[in-house]
Design a protein around this motif. Structure first.
Motif, PDB file in Angstrom:
ATOM      1  N   ASN A   1      64.281  30.292   8.763  1.00 31.16           N
ATOM      2  CA  ASN A   1      64.194  31.026  10.030  1.00 31.16           C
ATOM      3  C   ASN A   1      64.446  32.519   9.816  1.00 31.16           C
ATOM      4  O   ASN A   1      64.163  33.332  10.692  1.00 31.16           O
ATOM      5  CB  ASN A   1      65.203  30.474  11.040  1.00 31.16           C
TER       6      ASN A   1
ATOM      7  N   TYR B   1      68.570  28.711  16.183  1.00 29.49           N
ATOM      8  CA  TYR B   1      69.235  29.960  15.781  1.00 29.49           C
ATOM      9  C   TYR B   1      70.701  29.873  16.221  1.00 29.49           C
ATOM     10  O   TYR B   1      71.129  28.832  16.750  1.00 29.49           O
ATOM     11  CB  TYR B   1      68.517  31.158  16.412  1.00 29.49           C
TER      12      TYR B   1
ATOM     13  N   TRP C   1      52.001  28.129  12.655  1.00 30.68           N
ATOM     14  CA  TRP C   1      53.461  28.132  12.704  1.00 30.68           C
ATOM     15  C   TRP C   1      54.016  28.678  14.011  1.00 30.68           C
ATOM     16  O   TRP C   1      55.174  28.462  14.336  1.00 30.68           O
ATOM     17  CB  TRP C   1      54.021  28.937  11.533  1.00 30.68           C
ATOM     18  N   ARG C   2      53.185  29.383  14.774  1.00 31.42           N
ATOM     19  CA  ARG C   2      53.681  30.027  15.985  1.00 31.42           C
ATOM     20  C   ARG C   2      53.187  29.374  17.273  1.00 31.42           C
ATOM     21  O   ARG C   2      53.946  29.250  18.239  1.00 31.42           O
ATOM     22  CB  ARG C   2      53.241  31.495  15.975  1.00 31.42           C
TER      23      ARG C   2
ATOM     24  N   LEU D   1      61.913  28.271  13.845  1.00 34.52           N
ATOM     25  CA  LEU D   1      61.727  29.222  14.946  1.00 34.52           C
ATOM     26  C   LEU D   1      62.333  28.740  16.262  1.00 34.52           C
ATOM     27  O   LEU D   1      62.069  29.320  17.309  1.00 34.52           O
ATOM     28  CB  LEU D   1      60.237  29.548  15.148  1.00 34.52           C
TER      29      LEU D   1
END
Length: 305
Positions: A47, A27, A264-265, A24
């Motif tokens: 991702n 990118y 995860w966030r 995350l």
């Protein structure tokens, strides 16, 4: 600037600096910035939630840089049930590097080599390093104590030369490397390249939230928590983000986190390298600055008389 090592020669890059693939966070913007600066940018295949999204991500990157790139591929079915489909896409795009974790690379080595893709493997112990070496890995990512995210528990002063001597493969040093000083130390220990994650979170191109980036800058190494309670595997996390997740984390034997937070966030990983991070800057400046600082430090080291 060029710094020649077995890893730069193997991958066709100018600098022995690999951007770690971060969930995350990594990118196209970050991947392209690192590769264009002379290092090698990477991202984790997970991702992207679908195969088509992964394809579009790679198309985006390839349209913006012709430099080598890498992708992290988790080979454990429980953690990545679609790894075989991910592999097909990576081979189709002929990514220059696949970094495997949580599994043996044996099942992908022949296919990867058939398209010229190198395979590096995350390892934290000699036992695991032996296994991946016998499977045909091209190099080892030695994840030492102090690395962000899932990390080993062996000091980098021991791990890097240990694996280099015992295995003989090129070694990438991972763990608290945020600048040229740590890079010089790692290379003096026998590393053939460095692997940086935490420093790249605090960059303009990283997909991390502004709060996450600022927490990286504001945190001290004493505020890094090493625990298996968050993900089931020992890892390093920002203490402040863990505390925001609620008191349940601190209860002995409990792995519950308040429901409004998702592991995860909202719980953020980082390594001891936060000690050397004091600003949010472009990723390209991180890579070029690290190489320049490395060269300056090497030139200023005390000489034998």
């Amino acid at each position: 600037m060029k710094i020649k090592t077995p890893v730069t020669e193997m991958l066709g890059i100018n600098l022995p600096i690999i951007g770690a693939p971060m969930f995350l966070v990594s990118y196209p913007d970050l991947v392209v910035a690192v590769s264009e600066a002379g290092g090698l940018g990477t991202f984790p295949s997970q991702n992207y939630r679908t195969i088509e999204e992964l394809r579009r991500g790679l198309e985006d990157i390839r349209s913006r840089t012709k430099k080598p790139i890498g992708v992290n591929l988790i080979l454990h079915k429980a953690h990545n049930p679609n790894w075989a489909k991910h592999l097909e896409i990576l081979l189709e795009f002929k990514v220059e590097l696949i970094i495997t974790s949580l599994g043996s690379p044996r099942s992908i080595i022949n296919e990867a080599k058939s398209v010229g893709t190198k395979v590096f493997c995350d390892v934290t112990t000699l036992r695991h390093a032996n296994l991946v070496a016998k499977s045909g890995a091209d190099a080892l990512v030695a994840v030492a104590q102090g690395a962000g995210g899932h990390a080993g528990n062996i000091s980098p002063f021991s791990l890097f030369p240990y694996l280099k001597k015992e295995i003989g493969l090129p070694v990438l040093a991972a763990g608290a490397i945020s600048g040229g000083a740590q890079m010089a130390a790692a290379m003096s220990l026998g590393a053939d390249a460095v692997y940086i994650g935490t420093r790249l979170i605090a960059t303009k191109e990283a997909a991390a939230s502004q709060e996450y980036k600022e927490m990286i800058v504001e945190s001290a190494p004493e505020e890094i928590v090493y625990t298996e309670k968050i993900s089931g595997i020992p890892a390093n996390w920002l203490k402040r983000s863990v505390e925001k997740a609620g008191d349940n984390f601190h209860n002995e034997g409990s792995t519950d986190i308040d429901q409004e937070f998702k592991r995860w966030r909202d719980i953020w990983s980082a390594g001891h390298g936060v000690a050397q991070i004091d600003s949010i800057i472009p990723a390209g400046d991180v890579i070029k600055g690290m190489a320049a600082e490395y060269a300056d430090i090497v030139n200023k080291l005390p000489k034998l008389v």
